[in-house]
Design a protein around this motif. Structure first.
Motif, PDB file in Angstrom:
ATOM      1  N   ALA A   1       0.829  -1.190   0.000  1.00  0.00           N
ATOM      2  CA  ALA A   1       0.000   0.000   0.000  1.00  0.00           C
ATOM      3  C   ALA A   1       0.875   1.255   0.000  1.00  0.00           C
ATOM      4  CB  ALA A   1      -0.929   0.003   1.206  1.00  0.00           C
ATOM      5  N   ASN A   2       1.947   1.198   0.765  1.00  0.00           N
ATOM      6  CA  ASN A   2       2.850   2.344   0.846  1.00  0.00           C
ATOM      7  C   ASN A   2       3.547   2.582  -0.489  1.00  0.00           C
ATOM      8  OD1 ASN A   2       3.841   4.473   2.230  1.00  0.00           O
ATOM      9  ND2 ASN A   2       5.373   3.335   3.383  1.00  0.00           N
ATOM     10  N   THR A   3       3.928   1.495  -1.170  1.00  0.00           N
ATOM     11  CA  THR A   3       4.581   1.590  -2.466  1.00  0.00           C
ATOM     12  C   THR A   3       3.602   2.133  -3.505  1.00  0.00           C
ATOM     13  OG1 THR A   3       5.909  -0.325  -1.886  1.00  0.00           O
ATOM     14  CG2 THR A   3       5.880   0.280  -4.199  1.00  0.00           C
ATOM     15  N   THR A   4       2.353   1.701  -3.444  1.00  0.00           N
ATOM     16  CA  THR A   4       1.327   2.167  -4.377  1.00  0.00           C
ATOM     17  C   THR A   4       1.099   3.664  -4.206  1.00  0.00           C
ATOM     18  OG1 THR A   4       0.251   0.015  -4.245  1.00  0.00           O
ATOM     19  CG2 THR A   4      -1.039   1.811  -5.170  1.00  0.00           C
ATOM     20  N   ASN A   5       1.028   4.119  -2.962  1.00  0.00           N
ATOM     21  CA  ASN A   5       0.842   5.549  -2.704  1.00  0.00           C
ATOM     22  C   ASN A   5       2.021   6.365  -3.236  1.00  0.00           C
ATOM     23  OD1 ASN A   5      -1.579   5.111  -1.466  1.00  0.00           O
ATOM     24  ND2 ASN A   5      -0.773   5.147   0.618  1.00  0.00           N
ATOM     25  N   THR A   6       3.213   5.826  -3.085  1.00  0.00           N
ATOM     26  CA  THR A   6       4.403   6.514  -3.565  1.00  0.00           C
ATOM     27  C   THR A   6       4.391   6.609  -5.093  1.00  0.00           C
ATOM     28  OG1 THR A   6       5.645   5.677  -1.662  1.00  0.00           O
ATOM     29  CG2 THR A   6       6.922   6.518  -3.514  1.00  0.00           C
ATOM     30  N   VAL A   7       4.015   5.520  -5.753  1.00  0.00           N
ATOM     31  CA  VAL A   7       3.946   5.511  -7.204  1.00  0.00           C
ATOM     32  C   VAL A   7       2.891   6.508  -7.691  1.00  0.00           C
ATOM     33  CG1 VAL A   7       3.326   4.108  -9.216  1.00  0.00           C
ATOM     34  CG2 VAL A   7       4.822   3.169  -7.446  1.00  0.00           C
ATOM     35  N   VAL A   8       1.727   6.510  -7.065  1.00  0.00           N
ATOM     36  CA  VAL A   8       0.659   7.431  -7.441  1.00  0.00           C
ATOM     37  C   VAL A   8       1.129   8.870  -7.236  1.00  0.00           C
ATOM     38  CG1 VAL A   8      -1.648   8.275  -6.823  1.00  0.00           C
ATOM     39  CG2 VAL A   8      -1.227   5.824  -7.046  1.00  0.00           C
ATOM     40  N   LEU A   9       1.793   9.126  -6.126  1.00  0.00           N
ATOM     41  CA  LEU A   9       2.292  10.461  -5.831  1.00  0.00           C
ATOM     42  C   LEU A   9       3.320  10.903  -6.883  1.00  0.00           C
ATOM     43  CD1 LEU A   9       2.399  12.905  -3.940  1.00  0.00           C
ATOM     44  CD2 LEU A   9       4.234  11.733  -2.697  1.00  0.00           C
ATOM     45  N   VAL A  10       4.220  10.016  -7.249  1.00  0.00           N
ATOM     46  CA  VAL A  10       5.235  10.330  -8.258  1.00  0.00           C
ATOM     47  C   VAL A  10       4.571  10.609  -9.606  1.00  0.00           C
ATOM     48  CG1 VAL A  10       7.141   9.344  -9.602  1.00  0.00           C
ATOM     49  CG2 VAL A  10       7.127   9.125  -7.111  1.00  0.00           C
ATOM     50  N   VAL A  11       3.580   9.809  -9.986  1.00  0.00           N
ATOM     51  CA  VAL A  11       2.871  10.005 -11.255  1.00  0.00           C
ATOM     52  C   VAL A  11       2.138  11.346 -11.251  1.00  0.00           C
ATOM     53  CG1 VAL A  11       0.954   9.162 -12.680  1.00  0.00           C
ATOM     54  CG2 VAL A  11       2.671   7.562 -11.813  1.00  0.00           C
ATOM     55  N   VAL A  12       1.479  11.673 -10.157  1.00  0.00           N
ATOM     56  CA  VAL A  12       0.748  12.942 -10.060  1.00  0.00           C
ATOM     57  C   VAL A  12       1.720  14.123 -10.123  1.00  0.00           C
ATOM     58  CG1 VAL A  12      -0.631  14.391  -8.507  1.00  0.00           C
ATOM     59  CG2 VAL A  12      -1.248  12.003  -8.855  1.00  0.00           C
ATOM     60  N   VAL A  13       2.830  14.022  -9.403  1.00  0.00           N
ATOM     61  CA  VAL A  13       3.825  15.101  -9.401  1.00  0.00           C
ATOM     62  C   VAL A  13       4.434  15.263 -10.793  1.00  0.00           C
ATOM     63  CG1 VAL A  13       6.089  15.791  -8.521  1.00  0.00           C
ATOM     64  CG2 VAL A  13       4.325  15.013  -6.938  1.00  0.00           C
ATOM     65  N   LEU A  14       4.783  14.158 -11.447  1.00  0.00           N
ATOM     66  CA  LEU A  14       5.339  14.232 -12.799  1.00  0.00           C
ATOM     67  C   LEU A  14       4.311  14.791 -13.790  1.00  0.00           C
ATOM     68  CD1 LEU A  14       7.459  10.970 -13.051  1.00  0.00           C
ATOM     69  CD2 LEU A  14       8.281  13.325 -12.858  1.00  0.00           C
TER      70      LEU A  14
ATOM     71  N   ALA B   1       1.816  16.852 -13.062  1.00  0.00           N
ATOM     72  CA  ALA B   1       1.678  18.282 -12.765  1.00  0.00           C
ATOM     73  C   ALA B   1       2.879  19.058 -13.298  1.00  0.00           C
ATOM     74  CB  ALA B   1       1.525  18.490 -11.260  1.00  0.00           C
ATOM     75  N   LEU B   2       4.059  18.486 -13.160  1.00  0.00           N
ATOM     76  CA  LEU B   2       5.268  19.124 -13.663  1.00  0.00           C
ATOM     77  C   LEU B   2       5.227  19.222 -15.192  1.00  0.00           C
ATOM     78  CD1 LEU B   2       8.037  20.323 -13.036  1.00  0.00           C
ATOM     79  CD2 LEU B   2       8.975  18.015 -13.165  1.00  0.00           C
ATOM     80  N   GLY B   3       4.797  18.159 -15.835  1.00  0.00           N
ATOM     81  CA  GLY B   3       4.669  18.173 -17.297  1.00  0.00           C
ATOM     82  C   GLY B   3       3.652  19.209 -17.756  1.00  0.00           C
ATOM     83  N   PHE B   4       2.527  19.288 -17.055  1.00  0.00           N
ATOM     84  CA  PHE B   4       1.501  20.270 -17.386  1.00  0.00           C
ATOM     85  C   PHE B   4       2.041  21.690 -17.206  1.00  0.00           C
ATOM     86  CE2 PHE B   4      -2.176  22.919 -16.196  1.00  0.00           C
ATOM     87  CZ  PHE B   4      -2.916  22.797 -17.358  1.00  0.00           C
ATOM     88  N   ALA B   5       2.753  21.921 -16.122  1.00  0.00           N
ATOM     89  CA  ALA B   5       3.342  23.240 -15.866  1.00  0.00           C
ATOM     90  C   ALA B   5       4.353  23.602 -16.953  1.00  0.00           C
ATOM     91  CB  ALA B   5       3.994  23.271 -14.486  1.00  0.00           C
ATOM     92  N   LEU B   6       5.156  22.629 -17.377  1.00  0.00           N
ATOM     93  CA  LEU B   6       6.121  22.878 -18.446  1.00  0.00           C
ATOM     94  C   LEU B   6       5.426  23.199 -19.765  1.00  0.00           C
ATOM     95  CD1 LEU B   6       8.845  20.186 -17.697  1.00  0.00           C
ATOM     96  CD2 LEU B   6       9.064  22.663 -17.464  1.00  0.00           C
TER      97      LEU B   6
END
Length: 138
Positions: A1-14, A16-21
């Protein structure tokens, strides 16, 4: 569960970063095009017959689009002004080297009226565009 949350967080951050770029790139392209047009306009370098390319492709950003429309309006005004006032005089006025002063003064002037032989007949037989080119020589 912790790994899944981390993956989801990384995908969301990436994401958002792509959208901002993407947004930054779109804004930079629009502003760069506007700045290039302003640089050319400041030098009074524009196509006398056509409109600026800013009219063709407007920015997706409201504020930049409003600036582009104002730019095009200014460009049209300068094009019209340059038709009646020598380009060097307009350039000097834009650079602040010459001030326009509203007023009148009496002075002696010379006025030349001339009659062009056969002008009326010529007007009846040639297209108005050709006539305009001929009269600009006078």
């Amino acid at each position: 569960a912790n790994t899944t949350n981390t993956v989801v967080l990384v995908v969301v951050v990436l994401g958002a970063l792509g959208f901002a770029l993407l947004i930054s790139w779109l804004l930079t392209v629009s502003l760069s095009r506007l700045a290039e047009g302003m640089d050319l306009l400041a030098l009074l370098k524009f196509d006398e017959n056509g409109d600026h390319s800013l009219l063709v492709s407007r920015s997706q950003f409201t504020e930049v689009s409003n600036c582009e429309l104002s730019f095009v309006s200014l460009e049209r005004g300068l094009k019209a002004f340059v038709k009646y006032v020598p380009r060097d005089v307009v350039r000097m006025m834009l650079n602040g080297e010459m001030k326009s002063i509203y007023g009148m003064n009496r002075q002696a002037v010379s006025i030349l009226f001339m009659d062009i032989a056969g002008f009326s007949t010529l007007c009846e037989h040639i297209p108005c565009e050709q006539l305009m080119r001929l009269t600009q020589d006078y």
